[in-house]
Design an enzyme around this catalytic site. Structure first.
Site, short mmCIF file in Angstrom:
data_model
loop_
_atom_site.label_atom_id
_atom_site.label_comp_id
_atom_site.label_asym_id
_atom_site.label_seq_id
_atom_site.Cartn_x
_atom_site.Cartn_y
_atom_site.Cartn_z
N CYS A 1 0.82 -1.23 0.00
CA CYS A 1 0.00 0.00 0.00
C CYS A 1 0.84 1.27 0.00
CB CYS A 1 -0.88 0.04 1.23
SG CYS A 1 -1.84 -1.41 1.56
O1 KQY Z 1 -4.32 -0.32 2.21
C1 KQY Z 1 -4.18 0.68 1.59
N1 KQY Z 1 -3.91 0.63 0.32
C2 KQY Z 1 -4.40 1.98 2.17
C3 KQY Z 1 -4.83 1.94 3.55
C4 KQY Z 1 -5.36 3.26 3.95
C5 KQY Z 1 -5.57 3.37 5.37
C6 KQY Z 1 -5.81 4.75 5.78
N2 KQY Z 1 -5.76 4.89 7.18
#
Ligand code: KQY
Length: 363
Positions: A356
């Site tokens: 992420c």
């Molecule tokens: O998992 C993701 N791609 C992003 C997670 C976002 C979490 C925001 N607190």
């Protein structure tokens, strides 16, 4: 170059390559918002720095950072890691950065998705998100590549591709009411094909239990090679993740990819279950229009949330009881790459993991 192209990648013969194809670099962003990262984001900054260093051994890393944090980031990172002054609302580069697509002639272009903090006014995680929504266009400008502006909401973590025509996503995420409530499943599928240069979309029902992105596929699975998928798994039938992973397993077992191949599914153990401690929750500031964190809440931890670099796979260390097993399974999946574990808990506390916070630039 700042005006988006009027065509689509599919019109122009561009496609999103698989993450396992060669990269020329990797983008990240620097964490700082105190209502998501505990203790003024200091532990998270160390975790992000460790991820950047691990990737930089293989793929040149660039990190977007605010003016306020620039000097601190510079002091924590090796001189070879490039810093670019580029503000964002948070640090999820997979979701706010561009998805790069390549042409048959070797050209590189960027897809700039609409971003609304994983759900906008319906169930978005924070407001405003305007800086995040600007990041992809700014990166396209810095990279000197032309850009497509997609006419729908999507984050990079909501998709995986095999580079050979197949897109993997979840219904829970892309059909969620906070993203594109006016678009039918068929129009979203058509949009994915047009903007990723793909021919087939495989819809997995749901993502990881309690994932605050509403079921991002990149926390549930990883496409390791065409026709090979790693899937987060628990044998514990009493755990809510069991049913989700079993559904995904059944869905992928019955599917054929864009080239007509059956999919080999390799199970990765689920870490934990992991929960946020009260001390961890107390270190996170509360803010209006932001996220709410509480001690005891379950975290959506997953070893599938790794990054495939050119010569190594960088995966999150999350649970001493399972880290070595995850590493051994990844070693079997990636025999030509080094498997490198980096502590992932601080990133998980913010709601995601290594995949992420990274965005590869195809070579
Ligand atoms: O998992 C993701 N791609 C992003 C997670 C976002 C979490 C925001 N607190």
């Amino acid at each position: 170059m700042d005006t988006p192209l009027a065509s689509t990648p599919a019109d122009d013969g561009y496609r999103m390559p698989g993450e396992f194809e060669p990269h020329s670099g990797c983008w990240m962003a620097w964490p700082e918002r105190p209502d998501n990262w505990r203790e003024n984001a200091r532990p998270a900054q160390e975790a992000f720095a460790a991820v950047a260093e691990a990737i930089h051994v293989s793929d040149p890393v660039t990190i977007a950072v605010s003016n306020a944090e620039h000097d601190r980031a510079r002091a924590l990172l090796s001189p070879g890691i490039r810093l670019v002054r580029l503000p964002s609302n948070d640090a999820w580069m997979r979701d706010i950065g561009p998805t790069f697509v390549t042409g048959a002639n070797g050209g590189l272009r960027a897809v700039d998705w609409r971003f609304n903090a994983w759900g906008g006014d319906h169930d978005g995680l924070y407001d405003p998100w305007d800086l995040d929504d600007e990041v992809a266009a700014q990166i396209a400008r810095i990279e000197g590549v032309e850009r497509y502006r997609a006419p729908f909401v999507l984050e990079g973590g909501a998709i995986h591709v095999d580079g050979e025509g197949t897109v993997y996503t979840t219904e829970e995420c892309l059909l969620s009411p906070g993203r594109n409530p006016k678009l039918s499943r068929a129009s979203i599928e058509a949009g994915l094909k047009r903007y990723l240069g793909a021919r087939k979309v495989l819809w997995i029902p749901r993502g990881v239990h309690l994932d605050e992105t509403t079921g991002h596929v990149d926390n549930l699975i990883h496409v390791c090679a065409p026709g090979v998928v790693a899937l987060t798994w628990t044998d514990d039938r009493t755990d809510p993740q069991h049913e989700r992973s079993r559904e995904a397993f059944e869905c992928l077992s019955a599917a054929r990819d864009a080239r007509g191949r059956a999919i080999r599914i390799v199970r990765l153990p689920m870490p934990g279950p992991l929960t946020m401690t009260r001390a961890e929750a107390q270190g996170i500031e509360t803010a209006d229009n932001g996220m709410v964190r509480e001690g005891g809440e379950r975290l959506a931890g997953s070893y599938a949330n790794f990054y495939i670099a050119n010569t190594r796979v960088v995966f999150p260390l999350l649970d001493e009881r399972n880290d070595a097993t995850a590493a051994a399974i990844l070693a079997g999946l990636f025999p030509d790459r080094q498997i490198v574990g980096v502590p992932g808990r601080e990133i998980l506390l913010g709601g995601g993991n290594i995949h992420c916070i990274t965005q590869q630039v195809p070579a």
